[in-house]
Design a protein around this motif. Sequence first.
Motif, PDB file in Angstrom:
ATOM      1  N   ARG A   1       0.835  -1.207   0.000  1.00  0.00           N
ATOM      2  CA  ARG A   1       0.000   0.000   0.000  1.00  0.00           C
ATOM      3  C   ARG A   1       0.867   1.252   0.000  1.00  0.00           C
ATOM      4  O   ARG A   1       0.582   2.223  -0.717  1.00  0.00           O
ATOM      5  CB  ARG A   1      -0.907   0.000   1.231  1.00  0.00           C
ATOM      6  CG  ARG A   1      -1.967  -1.100   1.203  1.00  0.00           C
ATOM      7  CD  ARG A   1      -2.860  -1.031   2.437  1.00  0.00           C
ATOM      8  NE  ARG A   1      -3.872  -2.097   2.401  1.00  0.00           N
ATOM      9  CZ  ARG A   1      -4.790  -2.263   3.350  1.00  0.00           C
ATOM     10  NH1 ARG A   1      -4.808  -1.436   4.415  1.00  0.00           N
ATOM     11  NH2 ARG A   1      -5.671  -3.233   3.247  1.00  0.00           N
ATOM     12  N   ILE A   2       1.953   1.238   0.779  1.00  0.00           N
ATOM     13  CA  ILE A   2       2.834   2.401   0.815  1.00  0.00           C
ATOM     14  C   ILE A   2       3.482   2.636  -0.541  1.00  0.00           C
ATOM     15  O   ILE A   2       3.526   3.761  -1.067  1.00  0.00           O
ATOM     16  CB  ILE A   2       3.896   2.242   1.912  1.00  0.00           C
ATOM     17  CG1 ILE A   2       3.229   2.191   3.299  1.00  0.00           C
ATOM     18  CG2 ILE A   2       4.923   3.365   1.853  1.00  0.00           C
ATOM     19  CD1 ILE A   2       4.202   1.904   4.436  1.00  0.00           C
ATOM     20  N   SER A   3       4.034   1.546  -1.135  1.00  0.00           N
ATOM     21  CA  SER A   3       4.686   1.686  -2.443  1.00  0.00           C
ATOM     22  C   SER A   3       3.689   2.079  -3.522  1.00  0.00           C
ATOM     23  O   SER A   3       4.032   2.836  -4.449  1.00  0.00           O
ATOM     24  CB  SER A   3       5.413   0.403  -2.802  1.00  0.00           C
ATOM     25  OG  SER A   3       4.489  -0.672  -2.891  1.00  0.00           O
TER      26      SER A   3
ATOM     27  N   ASP B   1       2.009   6.040  -7.402  1.00  0.00           N
ATOM     28  CA  ASP B   1       0.969   6.861  -8.013  1.00  0.00           C
ATOM     29  C   ASP B   1       1.325   8.354  -7.944  1.00  0.00           C
ATOM     30  O   ASP B   1       1.001   9.132  -8.855  1.00  0.00           O
ATOM     31  CB  ASP B   1      -0.370   6.615  -7.318  1.00  0.00           C
ATOM     32  CG  ASP B   1      -0.905   5.212  -7.570  1.00  0.00           C
ATOM     33  OD1 ASP B   1      -0.462   4.586  -8.557  1.00  0.00           O
ATOM     34  OD2 ASP B   1      -1.753   4.729  -6.772  1.00  0.00           O
ATOM     35  N   ARG B   2       2.001   8.747  -6.872  1.00  0.00           N
ATOM     36  CA  ARG B   2       2.314  10.160  -6.679  1.00  0.00           C
ATOM     37  C   ARG B   2       3.527  10.589  -7.484  1.00  0.00           C
ATOM     38  O   ARG B   2       3.554  11.662  -8.090  1.00  0.00           O
ATOM     39  CB  ARG B   2       2.552  10.409  -5.183  1.00  0.00           C
ATOM     40  CG  ARG B   2       2.833  11.854  -4.832  1.00  0.00           C
ATOM     41  CD  ARG B   2       1.571  12.674  -4.892  1.00  0.00           C
ATOM     42  NE  ARG B   2       1.812  14.055  -4.538  1.00  0.00           N
ATOM     43  CZ  ARG B   2       1.733  14.514  -3.287  1.00  0.00           C
ATOM     44  NH1 ARG B   2       1.407  13.699  -2.283  1.00  0.00           N
ATOM     45  NH2 ARG B   2       1.940  15.798  -3.021  1.00  0.00           N
TER      46      ARG B   2
ATOM     47  N   MET C   1       9.772   9.044 -11.696  1.00  0.00           N
ATOM     48  CA  MET C   1      10.604   7.815 -11.752  1.00  0.00           C
ATOM     49  C   MET C   1      10.859   7.401 -13.196  1.00  0.00           C
ATOM     50  O   MET C   1      11.994   7.027 -13.563  1.00  0.00           O
ATOM     51  CB  MET C   1       9.907   6.680 -10.992  1.00  0.00           C
ATOM     52  CG  MET C   1       9.760   6.903  -9.489  1.00  0.00           C
ATOM     53  SD  MET C   1       8.924   5.512  -8.692  1.00  0.00           S
ATOM     54  CE  MET C   1       8.678   6.148  -7.052  1.00  0.00           C
ATOM     55  N   ASN C   2       9.843   7.448 -14.045  1.00  0.00           N
ATOM     56  CA  ASN C   2      10.028   7.067 -15.451  1.00  0.00           C
ATOM     57  C   ASN C   2      10.986   8.026 -16.151  1.00  0.00           C
ATOM     58  O   ASN C   2      11.819   7.590 -16.967  1.00  0.00           O
ATOM     59  CB  ASN C   2       8.681   7.070 -16.164  1.00  0.00           C
ATOM     60  CG  ASN C   2       7.824   5.878 -15.768  1.00  0.00           C
ATOM     61  OD1 ASN C   2       8.341   4.802 -15.488  1.00  0.00           O
ATOM     62  ND2 ASN C   2       6.510   6.077 -15.718  1.00  0.00           N
TER      63      ASN C   2
ATOM     64  N   ARG D   1       9.076   1.734 -10.990  1.00  0.00           N
ATOM     65  CA  ARG D   1       8.363   1.969  -9.752  1.00  0.00           C
ATOM     66  C   ARG D   1       9.227   1.524  -8.580  1.00  0.00           C
ATOM     67  O   ARG D   1      10.209   0.791  -8.741  1.00  0.00           O
ATOM     68  CB  ARG D   1       7.046   1.214  -9.733  1.00  0.00           C
ATOM     69  CG  ARG D   1       7.210  -0.273  -9.902  1.00  0.00           C
ATOM     70  CD  ARG D   1       5.881  -0.948 -10.111  1.00  0.00           C
ATOM     71  NE  ARG D   1       6.049  -2.350 -10.426  1.00  0.00           N
ATOM     72  CZ  ARG D   1       5.040  -3.166 -10.692  1.00  0.00           C
ATOM     73  NH1 ARG D   1       3.810  -2.699 -10.685  1.00  0.00           N
ATOM     74  NH2 ARG D   1       5.261  -4.427 -10.981  1.00  0.00           N
ATOM     75  N   LEU D   2       8.821   1.982  -7.411  1.00  0.00           N
ATOM     76  CA  LEU D   2       9.518   1.634  -6.183  1.00  0.00           C
ATOM     77  C   LEU D   2       8.877   0.383  -5.578  1.00  0.00           C
ATOM     78  O   LEU D   2       7.663   0.300  -5.463  1.00  0.00           O
ATOM     79  CB  LEU D   2       9.438   2.800  -5.191  1.00  0.00           C
ATOM     80  CG  LEU D   2      10.044   2.554  -3.806  1.00  0.00           C
ATOM     81  CD1 LEU D   2      11.553   2.377  -3.900  1.00  0.00           C
ATOM     82  CD2 LEU D   2       9.692   3.714  -2.863  1.00  0.00           C
TER      83      LEU D   2
END
Length: 824
Positions: A707-709, A714-715, A720-721, A767-768
């Motif tokens: 849930r955290i990742s 999403d934010r 990141m990309n 993504r993380l």
Amino acid sequence: MAAPTLQQPSFFLANLKADSTTKPLLQRCQDLVKFIDEYPAKELHVIFPWLVETVFGSLDGILVGWNLRLLHSRSNEYNIVLEFLNPSGPMMKLVYKLQAEEYKYEIPVNYLPGPVKACIQEGVLPECPLFHNKLQFPLSGLLTLNLALNPFEFFMFNFASCLITPKSYPPGYHGSSTDSAYFVLVDMYLKYFLPTEGSVPPSPFSDSRGSVTAPSPRSSSVSFAGYGVHSPSLLKHHIFHQPSVNADPVAQEIWRSETLLQMFVEIWLHHYSLEMYQKLQSPQVKLALLQYRLSMSSMPCQPFAPPGSGTLHTYQEPFSPTEEHVLVVRLLVKHLHAFSNSLKPEQLSSSPSAHSHTHTSPLEEFKRVVVQRFVQQKLYLFLQHCFGHWPLDASFRAVLETWLSYIQPWRYTGEKTNPQPDQNRTVPDKWESFVQENLLMYTKLFQVLLNRAVRTDLVNAKNALMVFRVAKVFSQPNLAEMIQKGEQLFLEPEHVLHHRQPRGYLTPSQGGSFLSSRQRVVTDMVFRVKSHVYALEGQDCQYKQMFGSELRGAVMKLIQIIAQARQTAKRISDHSSEVAANSSFLSWFGMSSPDLNNTFTGAEPEECLKKTHELLDRALENLCQIFKLNQGQLAQLISNLGSSQDDGNCKQLPDCIQGENGLILTDLGRKQIISGLRRFDIQYQGDPELQPIRSYENALLVRLFYRISSLLNDRFGGHMNALCSRPDFLGRLGRHYFSDPDSSSSSRKPKQSPMSRRPSERTRQARLSLRPLASYRTLLLLLLCYVLGAAMAFGPVSSTLLILTGGFLYGLFMTLFGDKLKTH
């Protein structure tokens, strides 16, 4: 002898039944010993059937009795049972006591082996003399026929039936132990009633005539030759016309030995199909065999081949022997060989005609014929049934060793000479007649074994050991030559024998030559071999030579499979070594390969794989020695097979065909997967974050970190990309920390499954992933770091900063030198 206080038989039996539920076994046996010693046979006669059922269980399997098959040496009751039931113990004393009074006990025909029961119910008297003159005819009809057995026969019938009667044993019990009370008792009875030295001890009781006479003396038409082979009579005897028997003083000495053996053979081995049994007893087959025998000494004529007397591939009755059953049969075979081989050399070398006029004891005559005429036929069909119906697993070893024990009687001679290695032990020439008279035991069962071996997983060390054992036995010097000679005698043309025979019976004084005696010997040998084959396989059997071209092709196919198994075992062993080398302490720090999908599931330990390779190598050498195979061609075949596997099989999928919903495995593909030759590379193709929770992960933390990742991705997903798409150093550093599925998956291109070849329908983004932090290994490392920091007077915040700094520096190092480390 009068008992001190006699009770009515009904009260006597009721008291014993009451004691059986309240008293321990030791006290019950002590009471029974006292009763057997003090009470007369008239009182003991009533309790005998109940006592036998109490010990061995009921014939229908409802009562288990004393659980002789479950009693082992670790049990407190083990020695008590052996002392009570041993051949010189109280139970046998009771049997002899009742035998002296000639009591009879009934056994329903329904509990006889299937072929014998059906034969009797059809109104035909079985050939086995054990059932002659014992049938009782009630008024209700044939279906309720009973056998009236004397006490010794009744005891042995229940003892033998105890092995094959289905019982309600505890779940998980297999009953294959050779130290059970039942197995030990079988060994005791065989050594006592079929002694290799001396004679059978006499009964301690006698009747009014001074001795216990043989209860079922053999008639003049029912001799040793009439059991297990075709009797001279061509017509079946009806059960209402049972042959009358006359007292035979010669049978007095060995009637217990003969009864015990016949009972064991009938109960344990007589379980093949009814059609096969009827064919072996049919007048047509007997007539054909007689005509063949007559043609050997009269005008040339082809033996008559009746319809329905072909090879014995007919319906088998539903009979599945257990491993325990087969082990007991092997014990019987080994002891019978030792019993037969204990025959004195002077009697063994004498001819049958001269032997009948000498003062040979009945026990010595019994030793001469015991294996061939009492066991051979039924054991052959029993083994043939097991070879064709036993599961393709390592439990077949019991059946295999039973067969190998029978075809190697020279192992049980009792000679204490200097033992040679099995590989160099030459089979003595005196066993040539045994090999010829048991030709099908060597050739036909070897062919059936080949069919099993090519369908067995030979990478398994236990299966490889069985193939090695067979090849080792047949590679004994002089054995292959004996088998070849036996096949040549069977294939001897009929017309050549007819021309030889008239001269063969002329002695040199009658105008014949010394070569005539040799021709007569050859004719007799041909007659023995042909009679053996026709008696077991039918008159029109299609015999396949063991050293013929057809079987040679089957052996070459087996050699190819052995070579494939060797390559597979070597490949799995090498792969296991690589995995073991990579599984070092560095894996705790995440520096080992996380790809666990390429490991061989279900692979055997490396020691077993090395043993498999060694056993298969020696099996190949022995097969080449048996069939005179060219070593150069064999080496070329193996090298070609190995190179083709290295170039093809290791890079190919299992054999499949295209179906509507994708690829479908063929039978060849299933075999390739089972044997380890080829396999699918099964990989997870979905979202890595949604993989099933592993056993080394904390479920609560996995869900929390997901849930955290997800919130962070999403934010900040766009940033990141953008970072990962940069071609400079910062882009490489970002791709290290933010999982990029495209780049990670492109680093490894192993053999893929059909589903993995489908193109990805969606573009994955950087993504993380915080899931590695939910691993117990990571949590333990973090805990160790905080403990170490506390020991060095660092606070939690300082330790956290140091851990983050270390992780950042590790990422820099892997970004700069990661590619070079992978190439090395």
